[in-house]
Design an enzyme around this catalytic site. Structure first.
Site, PDB file in Angstrom:
ATOM      1  N   GLN A 190       0.856  -1.196   0.000  1.00  0.00           N
ATOM      2  CA  GLN A 190       0.000   0.000   0.000  1.00  0.00           C
ATOM      3  C   GLN A 190       0.888   1.240   0.000  1.00  0.00           C
ATOM      4  OE1 GLN A 190      -3.321   1.210   0.873  1.00  0.00           O
ATOM      5  NE2 GLN A 190      -2.567   3.227   1.434  1.00  0.00           N
ATOM      6  N   THR A 191       0.536   2.232  -0.824  1.00  0.00           N
ATOM      7  CA  THR A 191       1.331   3.457  -0.800  1.00  0.00           C
ATOM      8  C   THR A 191       0.498   4.662  -1.216  1.00  0.00           C
ATOM      9  OG1 THR A 191       3.377   4.519  -1.554  1.00  0.00           O
ATOM     10  CG2 THR A 191       2.179   3.195  -3.175  1.00  0.00           C
ATOM     11  N   ARG A 192       0.858   5.811  -0.675  1.00  0.00           N
ATOM     12  CA  ARG A 192       0.315   7.094  -1.121  1.00  0.00           C
ATOM     13  C   ARG A 192       1.475   8.072  -1.319  1.00  0.00           C
ATOM     14  NH1 ARG A 192      -0.373  10.098   3.956  1.00  0.00           N
ATOM     15  NH2 ARG A 192      -0.246   8.647   5.700  1.00  0.00           N
ATOM     16  N   HIS A 196      10.921   6.118  -2.209  1.00  0.00           N
ATOM     17  CA  HIS A 196      12.305   6.413  -1.866  1.00  0.00           C
ATOM     18  C   HIS A 196      13.025   5.091  -1.582  1.00  0.00           C
ATOM     19  CE1 HIS A 196      11.164   5.723   2.287  1.00  0.00           C
ATOM     20  NE2 HIS A 196      10.426   6.823   2.357  1.00  0.00           N
ATOM     21  N   HIS A 199      11.392   2.558   0.843  1.00  0.00           N
ATOM     22  CA  HIS A 199      10.297   1.781   0.262  1.00  0.00           C
ATOM     23  C   HIS A 199      10.844   0.634  -0.592  1.00  0.00           C
ATOM     24  CE1 HIS A 199       8.038   5.836   0.456  1.00  0.00           C
ATOM     25  NE2 HIS A 199       7.653   5.108   1.477  1.00  0.00           N
ATOM     26  N   GLY A 284       4.146  -1.283   7.449  1.00  0.00           N
ATOM     27  CA  GLY A 284       5.341  -0.572   7.871  1.00  0.00           C
ATOM     28  C   GLY A 284       5.118   0.316   9.076  1.00  0.00           C
ATOM     29  N   ARG A 285       6.045   1.197   9.287  1.00  0.00           N
ATOM     30  CA  ARG A 285       5.974   2.142  10.393  1.00  0.00           C
ATOM     31  C   ARG A 285       4.872   3.165  10.137  1.00  0.00           C
ATOM     32  NH1 ARG A 285       7.895   7.079  12.159  1.00  0.00           N
ATOM     33  NH2 ARG A 285       8.818   7.119  14.251  1.00  0.00           N
ATOM     34  N   ASP A 286       4.065   3.447  11.157  1.00  0.00           N
ATOM     35  CA  ASP A 286       3.023   4.472  11.096  1.00  0.00           C
ATOM     36  C   ASP A 286       2.084   4.251   9.908  1.00  0.00           C
ATOM     37  OD1 ASP A 286       1.734   6.693  12.164  1.00  0.00           O
ATOM     38  OD2 ASP A 286       2.800   8.088  10.870  1.00  0.00           O
ATOM     39  N   HIS A 287       1.727   3.003   9.675  1.00  0.00           N
ATOM     40  CA  HIS A 287       0.874   2.667   8.537  1.00  0.00           C
ATOM     41  C   HIS A 287      -0.490   3.342   8.700  1.00  0.00           C
ATOM     42  CE1 HIS A 287      -0.125  -0.304   5.243  1.00  0.00           C
ATOM     43  NE2 HIS A 287      -1.299   0.226   5.531  1.00  0.00           N
ATOM     44  N   ALA A 288      -0.904   4.082   7.673  1.00  0.00           N
ATOM     45  CA  ALA A 288      -2.210   4.775   7.629  1.00  0.00           C
ATOM     46  C   ALA A 288      -2.369   5.806   8.739  1.00  0.00           C
ATOM     47  CB  ALA A 288      -3.366   3.775   7.668  1.00  0.00           C
TER      48      ALA A 288
END
Length: 381
Positions: A190-192, A196, A199, A284-288
């Site tokens: 998932q990405t917004r 980098h 990722h 990942g870290r701090d997802h959403a």
């Protein structure tokens, strides 16, 4: 093989061409409810199976069960309410048992009205988001919703026009693609953001244990400062073409509005990718997350509550560049001190790109940076 759909059945609420023609002839005679973009996109995600096993907007029993238990009334895991709200004066003479038309600019679907019910906005915000603070963007959205909800099955008659048809596939299509490529283990990402090096490191680490990587950027309304949709897609196209082996990655968009609901939304993201056919999902870290509303790894902890989710979460710590390791690593793989580490700061990356400057090569691939800078203004305003 691709995963089984969530709840066991891949939903299809899209009218066949012959049925759609019959409905179009009658739809103007039905009472109408107008949708905003968020609800229209949710409707298509229901119809196309992205939100399986939902067949329509939630009725009270499912809505309240999701708020209290993070499960549908039949005990299937579900964490984010998918609901249709209306203002009382918009309801007109609509009552339970009616068939109505749902419109977004023009009629797009019909709905069998099973239930009309009230709800507590503050409770909804606190249960789903963990806060009722107006500083949270989705709290503001909830507080602006209508006072009533309409629940019932939908039938999509006129599909929405995709802004990026070349990157659009629905769950029944991705499952065919995965089978054609012989992918048995598929990792969803998932990405917004534009990619980098952190990722890329996560993606390649996951791909090392899988057959294929499903990169699924969120397309749609975002907050100011986020990367534009076209920038994200262009950046990923360059990355995939230059730095991934052929036919190991599928780049497919997800039309969806972020709720920034942290842990609950992380589970929802996993469910959607399970419906696309993914067997694993990267968290990942701090997802959403957004701001300081959720602890950095809360979105990983919540998965302990869902041993029956049916998709395997892959948890990753933050990646960084280590001068001594000479590569991207994380705290599990690097023994060196903070002095040797180059952390990736999203703020720093955005600032460089906004000024037309190349971020360090340890932080972002030069080809990716050039693709982003070529847009002039790559951010949502």
């Amino acid at each position: 093989m691709p995963s089984r759909p969530h709840g066991g059945i891949l939903v299809n609420r899209v009218a066949t061409s012959s049925r759609a023609e019959r409905i179009r002839d009658e739809i103007n005679e039905l009472q109408k409810v107008s949708l905003d973009e968020t609800s229209a996109v949710d409707l298509e995600n229901i119809a196309r199976g992205v939100y399986s096993p939902l067949q329509g907007f939630m009725v009270r029993e499912d809505f309240e069960s999701v708020l209290l238990n993070m499960r549908l009334a039949n005990d299937v895991p579900w964490t984010i309410p998918i609901v249709l709200d209306v203002k009382r004066d918009e309801l007109g003479e609509i009552s339970e048992g009616d068939e109505i038309a749902l419109t977004y600019k023009s009629p797009i679907a019909t709905m069998e009205v099973e239930e009309i019910f009230g709800y507590d906005k503050k409770e909804m915000a606190e249960r789903v988001l963990g806060t009722s603070s107006p500083e949270h963007p989705w709290v503001r959205k909830i507080m602006e919703m209508g006072d009533l909800m309409i629940g019932g099955r939908i039938t999509l008659v006129n599909p929405l026009q995709s802004p990026y048809p070349e990157y659009t596939l629905w769950p029944h299509e991705t499952r065919i693609l995965f089978r054609e490529r012989g992918w048995r283990y598929i990792v969803g990402f998932q990405t917004r953001n534009a990619p980098h090096m952190g990722h890329e490191a996560i993606q390649k680490t996951a791909l090392a244990i899988a057959d294929g990587l499903f990169i699924n950027p969120v397309i749609g309304r975002k907050k100011a400062g986020d990367f534009r949709d076209d920038v994200i897609l262009s950046a990923y196209k360059v990355l995939i073409e230059n730095y991934f082996p052929r036919d190991t990655v599928a780049l497919v968009i997800l039309r969806y509005e972020m709720r920034y609901a942290g842990p609950r939304e992380a589970v929802h993201h996993a469910i959607m990718r399970k419906n696309y056919g993914c067997t694993h999902f990267i968290v990942g870290r701090d997802h959403a997350g957004i701001g300081d509303f959720y602890p950095p790894y809360a979105a990983q902890e919540i998965f302990k509550q869902f041993p029956d989710l049916g998709i395997t979460p892959l948890f990753f710590r933050e990646f960084f560049y280590c001068k001594k390791c000479i590569g991207m690593v994380n705290e599990k793989t690097c023994p060196h001190s903070e002095d040797d580490r180059i952390r990736i700061s999203g703020t720093m990356v955005r600032k460089s790109l906004e000024e037309g400057k190349m971020p360090p090569a340890e932080v972002m691939r030069p080809e990716v940076a050039r693709a982003i800078i070529s847009f002039g203004d790559p951010f949502v305003r």
